[in-house]
Design an enzyme around this catalytic site. Structure first.
Site: not given
Length: 451
Positions: A73, A79, A82, A162, A312, A333, A381, A408
């Site tokens: 990239c 950026c 990442c 990208c 969720y 939710d 979640d 996450c």
């Protein structure tokens, strides 16, 4: 502290931090260096000195790790989207296993040293996986550009190619910037809080249908813009306008209006089809979502007499995988548009045993229990902030026999497990690489109520 800002020092990198940075010690001072890898000898410059550590900028790699690769990239270093593209992909997966271990070691939930941490499930081709983009728009010398803010700043990095973005969504955002220029549409001005500030483009992998949200401080005339865009890209099925007049960094405002096209696009996962309206949440890596949800299905041992709560729940996509095999599925939710989609999706698939309600899980679950509903299993979640304290107390109070936690954020997962392991045993943690080349991972945790 023995180091000072702007001081240049040699450093041996001992390990990787949870955000993908290299970590070393200089005269007993802990130093974090983005871009450095474990085992490398580097030369760096101190950029910040904190109470217990320092931060530095990588200047030179004197002895490179054998796992270092050249990022493909062109904007990788500026950026900020990442963090570990310079690390060979197989080693990225090892790094994500280690991030989970680091989080557990920090928070120390009961029995954490015996938890089975299964190797992260990666992708065969870890590029162009993002089916959704949210790019900011700004003017550069009179020309409109779209991209992301450099990490920790309000300086926009223009991105026209990208490496992790789905190619169709990238082509569409490139066309959008051309049309915004062509039709002289107002670009966001931070001082005046006016103009188009963000563009969201999302593609459904199953149908190739695309939806777009234009986020603006006020109504903008988009008829000619929409006409030319949809002619160039017939995959675009929805164009919506979201009004955001806030001074905050929140991307979206409360009101979203569909200006053109259909209300939702069609997506599929685990052979179930469902509708996605513009504001509803859905995983941004469709290929790995199949893997992730497959792991959720494996983690729950349920049958025709069981009741499941899907907290969720979003558009209901996880719960639908169970609706055909259990007595009932109930989900909630806080985003009302997601619940509307979930209700429509359940009806379209003939799942009359699936019920969805808008609101907070910590408020709705006690109400359902008072009404006589008893869950045998619960799926959570949550967002990166983890479980709400009130929801944690609710789960520990009602104690469903089985639980699957989809996380996450490994730090908030480990924090929440401190409470959950008071009642539940952790059978295993299975991480799934939803975000190749970033320091983030997704984890599925199988928990069973302790007998």
């Amino acid at each position: 502290m023995v180091v000072k800002v702007k001081q240049k020092i040699p450093l041996k990198i001992k390990r990787m931090g949870i955000n993908g940075e290299g970590i070393g010690f200089y005269q007993k001072t802990l130093v974090f260096v983005p871009g450095a890898l474990k085992g490398e000898d580097i030369f760096c410059q101190i950029t910040a000195v904190k109470r217990n550590f320092a931060e530095a900028k990588l200047l030179m790699v004197n002895k490179a790790s054998k796992n270092r690769v050249k990022p493909a990239c062109s904007v990788y270093e500026t950026c900020g989207g990442c963090q570990i593209m310079h690390l060979a992909y197989p080693k990225q997966l090892d790094f994500k296993d280690d991030v989970i271990r680091q989080a557990l070691k920090k928070f120390k939930p009961t029995g954490y040293e015996q938890f089975e941490i299964r190797p992260t499930l990666g992708m065969k081709k870890p590029d162009h996986y993002r089916a959704k983009l949210q790019f900011q728009l700004r003017s550069f010398g009179g020309t409109v550009k779209a991209g992301l803010f450099s990490q920790g700043s309000h300086r926009l990095v223009p991105i026209d190619n990208c490496l992790v973005q789905d190619q169709l969504t990238q082509d569409i955002i490139n066309k959008i910037t051309q049309l915004v220029d062509k039709y002289k549409l107002p670009i966001y001005n931070e001082r005046k809080i006016a103009g188009i500030r963000t563009i969201m483009v999302r593609k459904a992998q199953a149908s190739d249908q695309v939806q777009i949200i234009v986020v603006s401080s006020k109504e903008v005339r988009l008829a000619r813009f929409i006409g030319e865009l949809t002619k160039a890209f017939p995959q675009v099925k929805t164009v919506a306008l979201n009004s955001n007049c806030s001074k905050s960094s929140e991307i979206y405002g409360d009101e979203t209006e569909i200006l053109w096209g259909q209300e939702a696009i069609h997506e599929e996962v685990l052979d179930y089809g469902f509708a996605l309206s513009p504001r509803t949440f859905y995983q941004l890596n469709p290929q790995q979502t199949e893997v992730l949800y497959g792991e959720v299905v494996k983690a729950l041992d349920v049958g025709s007499k069981d009741h499941i709560i899907d907290a969720y729940c979003g558009v209901g996509s996880i719960g639908f995988a169970f609706a055909g095999k259990v007595k009932s599925v109930r989900g909630m939710d806080i985003i009302s548009e997601a619940i509307e989609d979930a209700q429509k999706n359940a009806k379209a698939m003939g799942f009359d045993n699936a019920y969805y309600e808008a609101g907070k899980a910590e408020d709705i679950i006690p109400k359902w229990y008072k009404q006589g509903y008893r869950a045998d299993a619960i799926i959570v979640d949550p967002p990166r902030t983890g479980l709400d304290d009130k929801l944690l107390k609710t789960i520990l109070h009602y104690q469903p026999k089985q639980m699957v936690y989809v996380s996450c954020n490994t730090s908030t997962l480990a924090r929440d497990l401190v409470q959950l392991t008071k009642v539940y045993d952790v059978h295993y943690i299975q991480s799934v690489d939803m975000f190749p080349h970033t320091a983030r991972t997704e984890a599925v945790v199988k928990l069973q109520k302790r007998v």
